[in-house]
Motif scaffolding. Structure first.
Motif, mmCIF file in Angstrom:
data_model
loop_
_atom_site.group_PDB
_atom_site.id
_atom_site.type_symbol
_atom_site.label_atom_id
_atom_site.label_comp_id
_atom_site.label_asym_id
_atom_site.label_seq_id
_atom_site.Cartn_x
_atom_site.Cartn_y
_atom_site.Cartn_z
ATOM 1 N N ALA A 143 0.836 -1.205 0.000
ATOM 2 C CA ALA A 143 0.000 0.000 0.000
ATOM 3 C C ALA A 143 0.871 1.255 0.000
ATOM 4 O O ALA A 143 0.564 2.243 -0.687
ATOM 5 N N ALA A 144 1.956 1.224 0.783
ATOM 6 C CA ALA A 144 2.868 2.369 0.813
ATOM 7 C C ALA A 144 3.497 2.601 -0.564
ATOM 8 O O ALA A 144 3.573 3.744 -1.050
ATOM 9 N N LEU A 145 3.939 1.516 -1.212
ATOM 10 C CA LEU A 145 4.531 1.637 -2.546
ATOM 11 C C LEU A 145 3.505 2.176 -3.548
ATOM 12 O O LEU A 145 3.817 3.013 -4.390
ATOM 13 N N MET A 146 2.284 1.675 -3.433
ATOM 14 C CA MET A 146 1.222 2.108 -4.356
ATOM 15 C C MET A 146 0.960 3.611 -4.216
ATOM 16 O O MET A 146 0.773 4.311 -5.218
ATOM 17 N N ALA A 147 0.971 4.097 -2.983
ATOM 18 C CA ALA A 147 0.721 5.523 -2.753
ATOM 19 C C ALA A 147 1.805 6.389 -3.389
ATOM 20 O O ALA A 147 1.509 7.451 -3.948
ATOM 21 N N ARG A 289 -5.690 0.268 -11.458
ATOM 22 C CA ARG A 289 -4.539 -0.122 -12.283
ATOM 23 C C ARG A 289 -3.214 0.008 -11.541
ATOM 24 O O ARG A 289 -2.174 -0.376 -12.048
ATOM 25 N N GLN A 290 -3.233 0.589 -10.354
ATOM 26 C CA GLN A 290 -2.015 0.660 -9.533
ATOM 27 C C GLN A 290 -2.044 -0.365 -8.394
ATOM 28 O O GLN A 290 -1.119 -0.406 -7.585
ATOM 29 N N MET A 291 -3.086 -1.159 -8.346
ATOM 30 C CA MET A 291 -3.217 -2.130 -7.256
ATOM 31 C C MET A 291 -2.292 -3.324 -7.481
ATOM 32 O O MET A 291 -2.253 -3.880 -8.577
ATOM 33 N N THR A 311 -7.479 -10.884 -14.432
ATOM 34 C CA THR A 311 -7.450 -9.690 -15.270
ATOM 35 C C THR A 311 -6.560 -8.623 -14.641
ATOM 36 O O THR A 311 -6.253 -8.682 -13.445
ATOM 37 N N LEU A 312 -6.118 -7.683 -15.444
ATOM 38 C CA LEU A 312 -5.331 -6.537 -14.980
ATOM 39 C C LEU A 312 -4.155 -6.953 -14.092
ATOM 40 O O LEU A 312 -3.915 -6.372 -13.044
#
Length: 446
Positions: A143-147, A289-291, A311-312
């Motif tokens: 989650a930190a990287l995604m942010a 798309r960033q998950m 998917t994705l």
């Protein structure tokens, strides 16, 4: 899987295939100076019966949670698991920890993952969830990287009342990525003060991360924290270590969280000496798309029939490495299946009843503790089923005496925080009886 022992003929054939005359010849490239010349000091072979008896003797040295009660939580909780969960997940069709690649032969597993994602969305109050992560700690790190990917900023503010192991994992994930972790020292207060977040935020801040209930068991003021995040235009990330609390408390999504992660052990997984556990991960659809991780979707085939597919999957083996959202290569499929079955068996009302039983056990615990003149509760914040107490003696000494009575005590908080050795974190669940609570309090006082 069958066990087929290696015969001498097998060994000779394998050595011959690689051109070696013997085992010594096979390992001849290893310098003699680093090769052991003596046999390893391990016991010889043993019969199955003798081995089973030895294992039973070792197992008997443990204190079962049902003996005198267990009050050790800190991210892993002793909840009731219906027998049907074990029975259904023991079916051979599910014998894989991996996400299936072939939809034409894996519709059952894919549908189970899809149902799991739906449950996670409902529990966390979010729009989209992935197929699961390794555990709560790895989910928080992702989650930190995604942010940072979404905001293009490199500073993460996190409370030190997040599970200490989760913070360690996040530090490991971000260590070589030019990401700065700014830790707020909230342990002296028992929970996060939104004013301190305001003071900590800078122009480089990508997100604020808190846990609720936090590691001390206190329920955070997510409404005020979320408001600060929105005012400062930074992402709001919430971690949930005790997923059972979601049956009673408002979901983080209802407070405007952008990403919510959690540990799913409380949802039908045994404590099992620390794993395997289950990471929950959900976010808003605009961030889909960033998950990280995997996502199972529902679609229709060329003939209009409903079906399920992956998917994705923006992982590094699918696209350029620098564009990948994660290099986690699978999900916790079997653990996710257990949680799906567990939640389907309880139903919405049953899960809420279970959560309420936990809360009531916590209230009973508080009632008994409040009568004691030898035990203090240093923090007066609302809590769910876990609470910090301050004793007259060192926590580790108290735990030793409790163990002799068959009681599993709490966590010595001085292991993770600069606090008194007399501080202990204690948890109760729906399985904790009034008699066990009374016996524990006597042990804590004695």
């Amino acid at each position: 899987m069958r066990y087929i022992p290696l015969t001498s003929e097998d060994r000779e054939e394998m050595l011959g295939a690689v051109g070696a005359k013997s085992i010594d010849d096979l390992f001849s490239t290893i310098p003699p100076a680093v090769r052991s010349k003596n046999r390893l000091k391990i016991p010889g072979g043993s019969s199955e019966e003798k081995t089973l008896n030895q294992l039973k003797d070792l197992a008997a040295m443990n204190i079962p949670a049902s003996a005198g009660g267990t009050f050790l939580g800190a991210g892993s909780y002793n909840h009731f698991i219906p027998s049907a969960v074990d029975h259904l997940t023991s079916r051979s069709e599910w014998y894989s920890a991996y996400t299936p690649y072939q939809p034409e032969i894996s519709q059952g597993t894919l549908q189970a993952i899809y149902e799991f994602q739906s449950y996670v969305c409902n529990l966390l109050g979010m729009e989209i969830a992935n197929a699961s992560m390794y555990d709560g700690g790895s989910a928080l790190a992702e989650a930190a990287l995604m942010a940072t990917r979404i905001t293009k900023k490199n500073e993460i503010i996190l409370s030190n009342l997040i599970h200490p192991r989760w913070r360690e994992i996040t530090a490991t994930f971000t260590k070589n990525r030019d990401i700065s972790l700014k830790e707020m020292k909230d342990d002296a207060y028992g929970r996060v003060d939104p004013k301190r977040i305001l003071e900590a935020v800078s122009s480089d801040t990508a997100a604020v991360i808190v846990q609720s209930p936090n590691f001390f068991g206190c329920i955070e003021d997510l409404e005020s924290i979320g408001k600060v995040c929105r005012e400062k235009n930074i992402m709001f990330i919430v971690g949930v270590a005790e997923a059972m609390s979601l049956g009673l408390l408002k979901s983080p999504g209802e407070f405007g969280a952008d990403i919510v992660v959690g540990e799913g052990q409380s949802l039908g997984l045994p404590q099992s000496f620390g794993g395997p556990y289950l990471g929950l991960f959900a976010t808003k659809q605009k961030y889909m798309r960033q998950m990280p991780g995997r996502l199972c979707g529902r679609t229709t085939d060329a003939e209009g029939r409903s079906g399920f597919v992956l998917t994705l999957a923006a992982r590094e083996q699918h696209i350029r490495r620098e564009k990948a959202t994660s290099n986690i290569c699978t999900n916790q499929a079997l653990c996710a299946l257990r949680s799906t079955i567990y939640l389907s068996l309880l139903g919405k009302r049953g899960f809420a009843d279970m959560a309420k039983a936990n809360f009531n056990a916590g209230a009973e615990f508080e009632r008994v503790l409040s009568k004691s003149k030898k035990i203090k509760m240093p923090f007066k914040h609302p809590f769910f089923n876990e609470v910090v107490v301050e004793l007259k003696r060192d926590a580790d000494k108290v735990n030793e005496k409790l163990a002799k009575k068959g009681i599993t005590g709490g966590l010595d908080l001085s292991r993770f925080y600069p606090v008194s050795k007399k501080m202990m974190l204690l948890a109760v669940t729906e399985l904790t009886t009034k008699e066990q609570i009374a016996n524990l309090v006597k042990g804590l006082e004695g």
